[in-house]
Design a protein around this motif. Sequence first.
Motif, mmCIF file in Angstrom:
data_model
loop_
_atom_site.group_PDB
_atom_site.id
_atom_site.type_symbol
_atom_site.label_atom_id
_atom_site.label_comp_id
_atom_site.label_asym_id
_atom_site.label_seq_id
_atom_site.Cartn_x
_atom_site.Cartn_y
_atom_site.Cartn_z
ATOM 1 N N LYS A 1 36.680 9.449 13.949
ATOM 2 C CA LYS A 1 36.208 8.282 14.684
ATOM 3 C C LYS A 1 35.709 8.621 16.084
ATOM 4 N N GLY A 2 35.226 9.846 16.227
ATOM 5 C CA GLY A 2 34.636 10.258 17.492
ATOM 6 C C GLY A 2 35.620 10.755 18.522
ATOM 7 N N THR A 3 36.924 10.769 18.205
ATOM 8 C CA THR A 3 37.918 11.202 19.198
ATOM 9 C C THR A 3 38.040 12.714 19.276
ATOM 10 N N GLY A 4 37.709 13.403 18.203
ATOM 11 C CA GLY A 4 37.859 14.848 18.166
ATOM 12 C C GLY A 4 39.214 15.289 17.675
ATOM 13 N N ALA A 5 40.171 14.360 17.585
ATOM 14 C CA ALA A 5 41.520 14.681 17.120
ATOM 15 C C ALA A 5 41.601 14.536 15.606
ATOM 16 N N GLU A 6 42.439 15.349 14.996
ATOM 17 C CA GLU A 6 42.516 15.389 13.537
ATOM 18 C C GLU A 6 42.962 14.062 12.943
ATOM 19 N N ASP A 7 43.906 13.377 13.587
ATOM 20 C CA ASP A 7 44.406 12.120 13.032
ATOM 21 C C ASP A 7 43.544 10.921 13.412
ATOM 22 N N GLY A 8 42.517 11.149 14.194
ATOM 23 C CA GLY A 8 41.618 10.066 14.565
ATOM 24 C C GLY A 8 42.149 9.138 15.632
ATOM 25 N N SER A 9 43.276 9.461 16.227
ATOM 26 C CA SER A 9 43.849 8.614 17.279
ATOM 27 C C SER A 9 43.744 9.312 18.622
ATOM 28 N N SER A 10 43.937 8.556 19.673
ATOM 29 C CA SER A 10 43.862 9.122 21.023
ATOM 30 C C SER A 10 45.148 9.827 21.424
ATOM 31 N N ALA A 11 46.168 9.772 20.562
ATOM 32 C CA ALA A 11 47.442 10.409 20.900
ATOM 33 C C ALA A 11 47.307 11.921 21.004
ATOM 34 N N GLY A 12 46.378 12.484 20.233
ATOM 35 C CA GLY A 12 46.208 13.929 20.260
ATOM 36 C C GLY A 12 45.306 14.423 21.370
ATOM 37 N N VAL A 13 44.813 13.511 22.190
ATOM 38 C CA VAL A 13 43.932 13.871 23.293
ATOM 39 C C VAL A 13 44.752 14.000 24.567
ATOM 40 N N GLN A 14 44.652 15.156 25.238
ATOM 41 C CA GLN A 14 45.434 15.418 26.437
ATOM 42 C C GLN A 14 44.524 15.672 27.627
ATOM 43 N N THR A 15 45.072 15.439 28.817
ATOM 44 C CA THR A 15 44.340 15.743 30.040
ATOM 45 C C THR A 15 44.221 17.258 30.198
ATOM 46 N N CYS A 16 43.017 17.709 30.521
ATOM 47 C CA CYS A 16 42.768 19.144 30.661
ATOM 48 C C CYS A 16 43.612 19.713 31.803
ATOM 49 N N GLY A 17 44.309 20.811 31.519
ATOM 50 C CA GLY A 17 45.144 21.432 32.540
ATOM 51 C C GLY A 17 44.368 22.256 33.545
ATOM 52 N N THR A 18 43.180 22.664 33.196
ATOM 53 C CA THR A 18 42.385 23.489 34.104
ATOM 54 C C THR A 18 41.780 22.677 35.240
ATOM 55 N N CYS A 19 41.210 21.522 34.909
ATOM 56 C CA CYS A 19 40.534 20.701 35.922
ATOM 57 C C CYS A 19 41.292 19.428 36.262
ATOM 58 N N SER A 20 42.475 19.244 35.656
ATOM 59 C CA SER A 20 43.309 18.061 35.892
ATOM 60 C C SER A 20 42.586 16.768 35.545
ATOM 61 N N GLY A 21 41.695 16.839 34.573
ATOM 62 C CA GLY A 21 41.010 15.642 34.104
ATOM 63 C C GLY A 21 39.724 15.292 34.817
ATOM 64 N N SER A 22 39.348 16.066 35.835
ATOM 65 C CA SER A 22 38.120 15.740 36.573
ATOM 66 C C SER A 22 36.861 16.199 35.861
ATOM 67 N N GLY A 23 36.994 17.190 34.966
ATOM 68 C CA GLY A 23 35.823 17.730 34.284
ATOM 69 C C GLY A 23 35.058 18.743 35.099
ATOM 70 N N LYS A 24 35.533 19.019 36.339
ATOM 71 C CA LYS A 24 34.866 19.953 37.236
ATOM 72 C C LYS A 24 35.866 20.948 37.791
ATOM 73 N N VAL A 25 35.403 22.159 38.041
ATOM 74 C CA VAL A 25 36.198 23.165 38.740
ATOM 75 C C VAL A 25 35.399 23.671 39.925
ATOM 76 N N ARG A 26 36.102 24.114 40.952
ATOM 77 C CA ARG A 26 35.455 24.567 42.168
ATOM 78 C C ARG A 26 35.731 26.037 42.420
ATOM 79 N N ALA A 27 34.764 26.683 43.028
ATOM 80 C CA ALA A 27 34.894 28.096 43.369
ATOM 81 C C ALA A 27 34.266 28.337 44.733
#
Length: 383
Positions: free
Chosen positions: A154-180
């Motif tokens: 259903k477009g979530t990317g998770a195997e069970d189709g629910s948002s429960a398997g979706v986690q906040t990215c640990g690298t960017c803390s959910g911002s989608g961006k990293v800085r250098a």
Amino acid sequence: MSKRDYYEVLGVGRDADEDGLKKAYRKLAMKYHPDRNHGDKDAEPRFKELNEAYDVLKDSEKRAAYDRFGHAAFEQGGPGGGGGFQGGPFGGGFEDIFEEMFGRFGGGGRGGRGGATGRGQDLRTQVEITLEDAFAGSKTNIRIPSSVSCEACKGTGAEDGSSAGVQTCGTCSGSGKVRAQQGFFLIERTCPTCGGSGRTIKNPCKICHGAGRVQRERTLNVTIPPGVEDGTRIRLTGEGEAGLRGAPAGDLYVDIAVKPHPIFQRDGSNIFIRVPLRMTQAALGGHVEVPSIDGGRARVTIPAGSQTGDQFRLRGKGFSVLRSAARGDMYVQVSVETPQNLTARQRELLEEFETEAVTGGKTSPESEGFFAKVKEFWDGLGR
């Protein structure tokens, strides 16, 4: 060494508003930027001091804390700890001003910060239609290879189709961006772990492998409105590529190309048609029947003595106007055709006509007037 008052560093009063702070910072940041002050050892510390001051005062919460407690508010891990620097020696202040003046690296604004990115790409295609379709409007099916939302998850990317398997990215803390840090500049780029979505999938879907979308060819029915011109672009919102893991889809842009017509020529809302006439028709006059773009017929009266280039206007018989019930006009352009492949009898009749035209009357006033002027010209030269 004690720190200077932040307001003093920026050269503004304590009642300065956000625009005043930004203007003062921009002016001093450009003045003391190390790249502009090679060899000046005081420029870099002054530049860092400016960034520290602006990074605190541009934030309403930090500014309130500073106004109440001074520099002590940011000591021992207080609000904005570490002296107000975040993400490098120049903090957020220089980044904000640099973005405003030159734009963010890699293009685009700051809309993706803190939210899900990965919007689907816009698509573009071309549809070729006839002039009749452009006049009346039509519907056509187009096939587009693109990404569509994965039905399995259903477009979530998770195997069970629910948002429960979706986690906040640990690298960017959910911002989608990293800085250098690169020299004096802070570079921001898409997070390599989550691809800019700010989220990671614990158990990815086996069909789309966690992307939330799959490649597939789609068939769309596109409505072409009456009155479109060659080069018109139609936007279909949300019909582009599917977004990454549930992000919004892109748009589809359909460029309209109108085929040349064997009879009609279009100029805006007007239609032109070229009608060849026999020499005798043009000389004697009469009537001709011409087609109209809507499939009807129109009867045009040809006056005796019509010449090539003469034009007759038929009101309301032209092209439809986009998003309007009005119509333009149709123009019938006459072209007198010289006869060819004459029979003996036709040649005899034309020779008789030519003899009478030369000796008798003024059947060709333009021709006679021209050669009269030529004779005067030669007489003036003494020839």
